[in-house]
Design an enzyme around this catalytic site. Structure first.
Site, PDB file in Angstrom:
ATOM      1  N   MET A 124     -44.862 -20.591 -24.372  1.00  0.00           N
ATOM      2  CA  MET A 124     -45.264 -21.552 -23.327  1.00  0.00           C
ATOM      3  C   MET A 124     -46.731 -21.380 -22.931  1.00  0.00           C
ATOM      4  O   MET A 124     -47.055 -21.310 -21.729  1.00  0.00           O
ATOM      5  CB  MET A 124     -44.360 -21.368 -22.081  1.00  0.00           C
ATOM      6  CG  MET A 124     -42.902 -21.605 -22.384  1.00  0.00           C
ATOM      7  SD  MET A 124     -41.806 -21.171 -21.016  1.00  0.00           S
ATOM      8  CE  MET A 124     -41.622 -19.416 -21.235  1.00  0.00           C
TER       9      MET A 124
ATOM     10  N   ASP B 174     -30.346 -28.066 -24.500  1.00  0.00           N
ATOM     11  CA  ASP B 174     -31.747 -28.190 -24.104  1.00  0.00           C
ATOM     12  C   ASP B 174     -32.480 -29.164 -25.009  1.00  0.00           C
ATOM     13  O   ASP B 174     -32.023 -29.494 -26.090  1.00  0.00           O
ATOM     14  CB  ASP B 174     -32.443 -26.840 -24.284  1.00  0.00           C
ATOM     15  CG  ASP B 174     -32.106 -25.882 -23.171  1.00  0.00           C
ATOM     16  OD1 ASP B 174     -31.421 -26.288 -22.232  1.00  0.00           O
ATOM     17  OD2 ASP B 174     -32.555 -24.727 -23.262  1.00  0.00           O
TER      18      ASP B 174
ATOM     19  N   LYS C  42     -34.899 -28.797 -19.095  1.00  0.00           N
ATOM     20  CA  LYS C  42     -36.174 -29.156 -19.694  1.00  0.00           C
ATOM     21  C   LYS C  42     -36.492 -28.127 -20.758  1.00  0.00           C
ATOM     22  O   LYS C  42     -35.704 -27.253 -21.051  1.00  0.00           O
ATOM     23  CB  LYS C  42     -37.271 -29.157 -18.631  1.00  0.00           C
ATOM     24  CG  LYS C  42     -36.968 -30.072 -17.472  1.00  0.00           C
ATOM     25  CD  LYS C  42     -38.207 -30.402 -16.685  1.00  0.00           C
ATOM     26  CE  LYS C  42     -38.847 -29.183 -16.085  1.00  0.00           C
ATOM     27  NZ  LYS C  42     -40.021 -29.543 -15.271  1.00  0.00           N
TER      28      LYS C  42
HETATM   29  N1  SAH Z   1     -35.212 -19.223 -26.027  1.00  0.00           N
HETATM   30  C1  SAH Z   1     -36.337 -19.725 -26.804  1.00  0.00           C
HETATM   31  C2  SAH Z   1     -37.617 -19.762 -25.993  1.00  0.00           C
HETATM   32  C3  SAH Z   1     -37.577 -20.712 -24.804  1.00  0.00           C
HETATM   33  S1  SAH Z   1     -39.153 -20.849 -23.983  1.00  0.00           S
HETATM   34  C4  SAH Z   1     -36.508 -18.859 -28.060  1.00  0.00           C
HETATM   35  O1  SAH Z   1     -35.903 -17.777 -28.148  1.00  0.00           O
HETATM   36  O2  SAH Z   1     -37.209 -19.281 -28.966  1.00  0.00           O
HETATM   37  C5  SAH Z   1     -39.846 -22.230 -24.840  1.00  0.00           C
HETATM   38  C6  SAH Z   1     -41.016 -21.803 -25.690  1.00  0.00           C
HETATM   39  O3  SAH Z   1     -40.561 -21.298 -26.948  1.00  0.00           O
HETATM   40  C7  SAH Z   1     -41.948 -22.927 -26.079  1.00  0.00           C
HETATM   41  O4  SAH Z   1     -42.861 -23.233 -25.047  1.00  0.00           O
HETATM   42  C8  SAH Z   1     -42.659 -22.324 -27.277  1.00  0.00           C
HETATM   43  O5  SAH Z   1     -43.632 -21.388 -26.868  1.00  0.00           O
HETATM   44  C9  SAH Z   1     -41.524 -21.558 -27.945  1.00  0.00           C
HETATM   45  N2  SAH Z   1     -40.894 -22.330 -29.041  1.00  0.00           N
HETATM   46  C10 SAH Z   1     -39.593 -22.666 -29.122  1.00  0.00           C
HETATM   47  N3  SAH Z   1     -39.346 -23.337 -30.267  1.00  0.00           N
HETATM   48  C11 SAH Z   1     -40.508 -23.397 -30.940  1.00  0.00           C
HETATM   49  C12 SAH Z   1     -40.902 -23.945 -32.209  1.00  0.00           C
HETATM   50  N4  SAH Z   1     -40.019 -24.585 -32.999  1.00  0.00           N
HETATM   51  N5  SAH Z   1     -42.208 -23.832 -32.587  1.00  0.00           N
HETATM   52  C13 SAH Z   1     -43.091 -23.198 -31.790  1.00  0.00           C
HETATM   53  N6  SAH Z   1     -42.783 -22.666 -30.582  1.00  0.00           N
HETATM   54  C14 SAH Z   1     -41.509 -22.757 -30.170  1.00  0.00           C
END
Ligand code: SAH
Length: 235
Positions: A165, A40, A60
């Site tokens: 998100m 991703d 995405k």
């Molecule tokens: N599987 C991922 C989440 C995927 S949805 C997890 O467990 O973290 C994607 C969302 O994750 C983004 O829109 C944001 O809200 C959050 N996110 C992921 N990485 C991030 C980061 N480094 N800093 C802040 N928010 C993050």
């Protein structure tokens, strides 16, 4: 006619939320073993650098478009049927808004061996790495994680709320938050935690949606009294 190749295997791997230091040993082993790595946008370049196989960017941020998702399913199955070891690499944990469940179901139905490798989810790790506890005696004894991308959905009940998100829906989320929190409740927007361009914005529910203006993605929203501890716990 030769025999078909032995089935390969798919690892559904969580890369953690930031740089490579948040990888688990098991994820690192999968990265060393994988011949093809389907990743991703949310996977840190420092993690990709540890992969030995061929890197293929797919999907995405967060929820990819439906057709893309089906193409990813088909690609995983095709590669495994060719006998390859595939790593499906996702930011954070594969089972938290990462479609890991859908991919696992698809692989199971196709008869492809797979294994899920957990990762440090941004919903927890992005907060703790910044010295923000999700629970704290006297301030919060529960937390909930939800998607913020659709404010028509009701928000879960918890002392600390983490919304992933959220950036495109801050106006609608404000209305939802005011149903349960006072306008003065502290909140924080955490953007790109553990990445270049990391940014933290502190405010209150009443400061939405303006507080998020121009903030880079990915970002998450934390709401609750624990946010008042920000900056007070780090050495
Ligand atoms: N599987 C991922 C989440 C995927 S949805 C997890 O467990 O973290 C994607 C969302 O994750 C983004 O829109 C944001 O809200 C959050 N996110 C992921 N990485 C991030 C980061 N480094 N800093 C802040 N928010 C993050």
């Amino acid at each position: 006619m030769g025999l078909p190749p032995a089935l390969g295997k798919v690892y559904l791997v969580g890369a953690g939320f930031g740089g490579p230091e948040h990888l688990t040993l098991k994820a690192l082993r999968a990265l060393e073993e994988g011949e093809v790595v389907l990743h991703d946008r949310l996977v840190h370049p420092g993690v990709l650098a540890l992969a030995r196989g061929q890197l293929v960017p797919v999907g995405k941020e967060g929820y990819g478009a439906r057709t893309e998702q089906e193409a990813i399913h088909r690609l995983m199955v095709q590669l495994a049927r060719e006998g390859r070891t595939v790593v499906r690499l996702k930011g954070g944990d594969p089972m938290v808004f990462g479609r890991g469940g859908e991919e696992a179901l698809f692989l199971k139905e196709a008869g492809i061996p797979y294994e899920v490798v957990p990762g440090v989810t941004s919903a927890v790790g992005a907060l703790s790495s910044l010295g923000l506890p999700l629970t704290h005696r006297g301030l919060a004894h529960s937390f909930a994680v939800a998607t913020g991308h659709d404010p028509s959905l009701p928000l879960p009940q918890a002392d600390t709320l983490v919304l992933l998100m959220p950036l495109h829906a801050l106006g609608g989320l404000k209305g939802r938050l005011l149903e349960r929190f006072s306008p003065e409740t502290p909140l924080a927007l955490l953007a790109r935690v553990g990445w270049e361009g990391e940014e933290v914005r502190l405010g209150r529910v009443e400061d939405l949606p303006g507080l998020g203006e121009g903030l880079p993605s990915p970002a998450l929203l934390v709401v609750g009294e624990v946010v008042s501890l920000y900056g007070r716990l780090l050495p």
